[in-house]
Design a protein around this motif. Structure first.
Motif, PDB file in Angstrom:
ATOM      1  N   LEU A   1      22.224  35.429  -8.046  1.00  0.00           N
ATOM      2  CA  LEU A   1      21.202  36.375  -7.585  1.00  0.00           C
ATOM      3  C   LEU A   1      21.471  37.767  -8.139  1.00  0.00           C
ATOM      4  CD1 LEU A   1      20.861  35.368  -3.821  1.00  0.00           C
ATOM      5  CD2 LEU A   1      19.396  34.702  -5.740  1.00  0.00           C
TER       6      LEU A   1
ATOM      7  N   THR B   1      17.300  38.391  -5.342  1.00  0.00           N
ATOM      8  CA  THR B   1      16.348  37.442  -5.903  1.00  0.00           C
ATOM      9  C   THR B   1      16.893  36.933  -7.228  1.00  0.00           C
ATOM     10  OG1 THR B   1      15.122  39.170  -7.063  1.00  0.00           O
ATOM     11  CG2 THR B   1      14.394  38.628  -4.830  1.00  0.00           C
TER      12      THR B   1
ATOM     13  N   HIS C   1      13.658  31.265 -12.634  1.00  0.00           N
ATOM     14  CA  HIS C   1      12.777  30.605 -11.673  1.00  0.00           C
ATOM     15  C   HIS C   1      11.718  29.787 -12.401  1.00  0.00           C
ATOM     16  CE1 HIS C   1      10.470  29.908  -8.076  1.00  0.00           C
ATOM     17  NE2 HIS C   1       9.412  30.383  -8.682  1.00  0.00           N
TER      18      HIS C   1
END
Length: 83
Positions: free
Chosen positions: A67, A72, A78
């Motif tokens: 992260l 995030t 992602h």
């Protein structure tokens, strides 16, 4: 019958051995498991999974260890993880 994933090892490949092969042979060895991945691959949790002329596929499973400071994960990680 399902093909088994190669067992990966981590370490280094000596300069003499590296000089005996082309770059593509070297990266194919990483992908096939006949050559060890470098230790940073183990630390970051990535793997060289495919190698062909002009293309190398490196995979990783985004975990909490990867992260960013905002908590995030990278959009790029992602996006590729969702494929």
């Amino acid at each position: 019958m399902q093909e088994r994933a190669p067992i990966k090892t981590y370490g280094t490949v000596g300069a003499d051995r590296q000089m005996e092969m082309t770059g593509l042979e070297f990266v194919r060895g990483l992908a096939s498991g006949t050559l060890p991945l470098n230790s940073i691959a183990q630390t970051l949790g990535y793997d060289v999974t495919e190698a062909e002329s002009g293309r190398v596929l490196v995979t990783a499973i985004p975990t909490a260890a990867l992260l960013n400071p905002a908590g995030t994960r990278s959009w790029r990680l992602h996006r590729h993880a969702a494929r």
